[in-house]
Scaffold this active site. Structure first.
Site, PDB file in Angstrom:
ATOM      1  N   ASP A 266       0.905  -1.159   0.122  1.00  0.00           N
ATOM      2  CA  ASP A 266       0.034  -0.176  -0.031  1.00  0.00           C
ATOM      3  C   ASP A 266       0.991   1.109   0.118  1.00  0.00           C
ATOM      4  O   ASP A 266       1.985   1.232   0.369  1.00  0.00           O
ATOM      5  CB  ASP A 266      -0.926  -0.037   1.089  1.00  0.00           C
ATOM      6  CG  ASP A 266      -2.113   0.988   0.892  1.00  0.00           C
ATOM      7  OD1 ASP A 266      -2.202   1.692   0.313  1.00  0.00           O
ATOM      8  OD2 ASP A 266      -2.989   1.045   1.718  1.00  0.00           O
TER       9      ASP A 266
HETATM   10  C1  BGC Z   1      -5.124   3.195  -0.041  1.00  0.00           C
HETATM   11  C2  BGC Z   1      -4.810   2.267  -1.256  1.00  0.00           C
HETATM   12  C3  BGC Z   1      -4.704   2.988  -2.611  1.00  0.00           C
HETATM   13  C4  BGC Z   1      -3.648   3.550  -2.460  1.00  0.00           C
HETATM   14  C5  BGC Z   1      -3.118   4.328  -3.650  1.00  0.00           C
HETATM   15  C6  BGC Z   1      -3.880   4.103  -0.007  1.00  0.00           C
HETATM   16  O1  BGC Z   1      -4.003   5.228   0.854  1.00  0.00           O
HETATM   17  O2  BGC Z   1      -5.037   2.414   1.313  1.00  0.00           O
HETATM   18  O3  BGC Z   1      -6.389   1.458  -1.152  1.00  0.00           O
HETATM   19  O4  BGC Z   1      -4.639   2.026  -3.489  1.00  0.00           O
HETATM   20  O5  BGC Z   1      -3.570   4.543  -1.385  1.00  0.00           O
HETATM   21  O6  BGC Z   1      -4.010   5.385  -3.831  1.00  0.00           O
END
Ligand code: BGC
Length: 743
Positions: A266
């Site tokens: 993530d």
């Molecule tokens: C989220 C993810 C997301 C990523 C990219 C993170 O804050 O938890 O679900 O894909 O950001 O935007």
């Protein structure tokens, strides 16, 4: 035998040999062997620096390829509800392109409320097609976390509190995305169920609850749908961040499930070089390390620091190779190596096409839940009311650009007000008053839990709304939650389960001014009902409905579409009734949060402890009525074990067409361990004309009877009697039957 015959025989034989050879080469083993050879060939030509380059971001949403070998940069895009806009390389800001606007599909919480596998497939296909058109390789979706705490700000972007429906809808969604040549990245693995302290808190649950509640959707995503990518969650499990959790990533995901796809961190979810590099996480994205105010991709944990650790021998190059192999495998499966780069020119024409937005509307329509319809107030008759007051902020708000990472720049989004105007034309006078306003405060995540911001009211706006209501023949109130920080929004939890900005009081005032009031609640997670509920005849509920949301709602309100949505989360009377709150472990102590309720998440708790919810899991009314009859259950041998065939009849007993999501629950009559009172193990949605009947047939797999035996470390079932419950909801059980597992 003459010469001619001989030639034909030889020819036939040659064709057969060619066919055999081709068939051989098409076999799964042969393909895999060829894939492995290609991977090894590429790997052998790469320098250590090139390999490490592939393991971390080089922009906010891409990681590096090796151009000289035809390996492209890998492009990622959020998220579950559409393909996020293009942003600058070194940040989150939009590039403000004119041709990257997409279809905003209804939120996954809306998709879940459709109980429709076919629509989940179509949703995935639309998102996959638009992602491909935008030149992406990996779509960061779907999120399959279980709704443990209804306050979690991401509840709206997940499916449900129940693992079965989550898995059943996630599988076709993923298949749909991947059918368009884009990898689906299932997230967030695992036990991420709150925003508060999520970056460091350790989620603690027992192995049985992990297996029975929190993992089935991931298991199905990997093993049934073949998801090509997976994202570990931000939180820790047993004290270890998910991205470096050897039990979760190596033992379970890579080992037990044999996952050979890409594990993408993530954004900012990696915290160490050595411990993460020696775990099966492949790619590091979004790390907050900066230099001169800019993201310093070369200083990511999987960049120069990893290069040094490999060079000084701390980390074996084998770990790097394993990660590169996974990325190459995914790219080969996407047919993305060696060819020309995907041409995104003219992509605008492939986004939000009429076919795509029609799917968005269908999902939106089928997701709307009729909570109450006393005196058959709905559907409304356009001829009856010529002066309509529409009250409430959500009637006039576009939601697609909010909520955190799922935000989508929609090519268009029809608000409820616009949808009503489209539906009613000039024939009906519509007057709008917001009644309150969104403050859109920026909260500090750690503290927002204690904010009183949402208790504010707006006396002048409320007074104006009352006046507008008085003047009308009918009031449609459209309120609920929003994507403000602290509501249905990533990064924050809600402070409580109440409607913000004193909407309960506002609805009461409006209803006093005009008793002919219909209430629409737009909320991606459950809310408490105010006192107004008892005296209101008609209440509809929906999540955030995307591009075609306003049209969909207008069509349901005015009866062009018969509502068939059913809740995929339990709505408790009060927040205090929820098991995570009741058993005292939400939001935890800042370091750990213990999931003490174990298996008793959502309806599993309410039914086992016989607590009355406001609206039970699976609940939703229709403008018609359905009767259930003739349940049959029969054992059937599937070649290796006994399963159970289930059949029953549903009849539309009303006077208009409608769809019904029939639900199948299983109860084990006697068990050596605690089992929840009932568990969803099947559902089928059928559409029936007035008076029509259909026989529904499905098979209960053996897994539907099993529980995870932590001592034996495997799924087991016990011989004995089970009760099958077929219902219109988890509490509206229409048919029951007993069956016995004989071993
Ligand atoms: C989220 C993810 C997301 C990523 C990219 C993170 O804050 O938890 O679900 O894909 O950001 O935007």
């Amino acid at each position: 035998m003459n010469r001619r015959t001989l030639t034909s025989i030889v020819a036939v034989a040659m064709v057969a040999v060619v066919a055999l050879t081709t068939a051989g080469c098409n076999s799964a083993e042969c393909k895999k062997a060829s894939e492995n050879r290609k991977i090894e060939r590429l790997l052998s030509k790469m320098t250590l620096e090139e390999k490490i380059g592939m393991l971390h971001a080089n922009r906010m949403f891409s990681s590096t390829g090796v151009a000289r070998l035809g390996i492209p940069d890998v492009w990622y895009a959020d998220g579950p509800h559409g393909v996020r806009y293009e942003s600058v390389d070194n940040g989150w800001t939009s590039l403000n392109w004119e041709n990257d606007a997409c279809t905003n599909m209804p939120a996954l919480s809306a998709l879940a409320a459709t109980w429709n596998r076919e629509l989940a497939l179509q949703c995935g296909e639309v998102i996959g097609a638009e992602s491909k058109a935008r030149g992406k390789h990996v779509q960061l979706a779907p999120g399959v976390n279980i709704t443990r705490s209804v306050l979690n700000g991401r509840t709206w972007e997940y499916f449900s509190e129940d693992p079965y429906i989550t898995a059943e809808l996630a599988v076709p969604y993923i298949q749909g995305v991947q059918s368009k040549g884009v990898a689906a990245c299932v997230k967030h693995f695992a036990l991420n169920s709150q925003a508060i302290d999520q970056y460091w808190i350790s989620s603690q649950t027992d192995e049985r609850s992990l297996r029975e509640i929190y993992l089935p959707a991931f298991d199905a995503a990997i093993n049934r749908a073949g998801a090509m990518a997976l994202m570990p969650a931000y939180n820790k499990i047993d004290g270890l961040w998910c991205s470096e959790n050897k039990y979760m990533i190596d033992t379970l995901l890579r080992g037990e499930w044999g996952f050979d796809g890409v594990v993408v961190s993530d954004w900012n979810g990696i915290h160490n070089t050595v411990s993460t590099a020696t775990t099966g996480t492949d790619v590091e994205m979004g790390t907050a390390i900066k230099e001169n105010g800019l993201y310093a991709f070369h200083n990511y944990y999987f960049s120069n620091p990893l290069l040094e650790k490999v060079k000084d021998g701390t980390v074996s190059e084998e770990y790097v190779d394993a990660k590169v192999r996974n990325i190459l495998r995914m790219l080969l499966r996407l047919d993305a190596i060696g060819g020309k780069p995907y041409d995104t020119l003219g992509m605008g024409a492939k986004l939000a096409t009429p076919q795509h937005t029609a799917v968005a509307r269908k999902i939106a329509e089928e997701s709307i839940v009729l909570l109450k319809n006393d005196n058959n107030v709905l559907p409304l008759n356009p001829q009856q009311y010529k002066k309509v007051a529409v009250i409430g902020v959500n009637a006039n708000t576009k939601f697609s650009l909010g909520g955190g990472s799922p935000k989508v720049k929609a090519k268009y989004e029809v608000t409820v007000l616009e949808g009503l105007r489209n539906r009613l034309g000039d024939d009906v006078e519509i007057n709008f008053a917001p009644g309150y306003k969104l403050l859109n405060r920026q909260f500090v995540p750690a503290k927002h839990h204690f904010t009183n911001e949402f208790d504010r009211d707006f006396p002048e706006l409320a007074a104006e709304a009352v006046e507008v209501a008085k003047e009308a023949e009918l009031v449609i109130f459209v309120g609920g939650l929003s994507h403000e920080h602290g509501m249905d929004c990533e990064g924050y939890d809600r402070p409580n389960m109440k409607l913000p900005y004193r909407q309960d009081e506002l609805i009461a005032k409006v209803k006093k001014a005009n008793p002919n009031t219909v209430v629409v609640l737009m909320a991606g997670s459950p809310v408490e009902m105010g006192e107004w509920y008892d005296t209101t005849d008609a209440v509809l509920q929906c999540s955030f409905l995307g591009t075609e949301g306003g049209n969909a709602l207008a069509r349901v309100l005015y009866g062009d579409v018969n509502p068939s949505g059913k809740l995929a989360n339990t709505w408790s009377v009060r927040l205090e009734d929820m098991p995570d709150i009741k058993f005292g472990e939400y939001p935890g102590n800042g370091k750990e949060v213990h999931f003490n309720e174990g298996l008793l998440v959502g309806y599993r708790y309410f039914d086992t402890y016989d607590v009355k919810p406001m609206f039970e899991f699976g609940y939703g009314l229709s403008y018609t009525t359905f009767a259930y009859s003739d349940l049959e259950i029969a054992p059937v041998w599937n070649g290796s074990e006994e399963e159970f065939e289930v059949a029953f009849t549903i009849t539309n007993t009303g006077d208009r067409e409608g769809s019904e999501a029939a639900q199948i629950y299983v109860h084990q009559n006697e068990s050596s361990v605690m089992r929840p009172e009932k568990e969803l193990k099947g559902f089928e949605k059928v559409t029936l004309a007035a008076g029509e009947s259909k026989r529904v047939q499905t098979t209960l797999s053996r897994r539907a009877l099993q529980w995870w035996n932590a001592e034996k470390d495997c799924w087991i079932d016990e011989a004995g009697k089970f009760t099958l419950l077929v219902g219109a909801s988890s509490r509206d059980i229409r048919l029951t039957g007993e069956f016995e597992l004989v071993k």
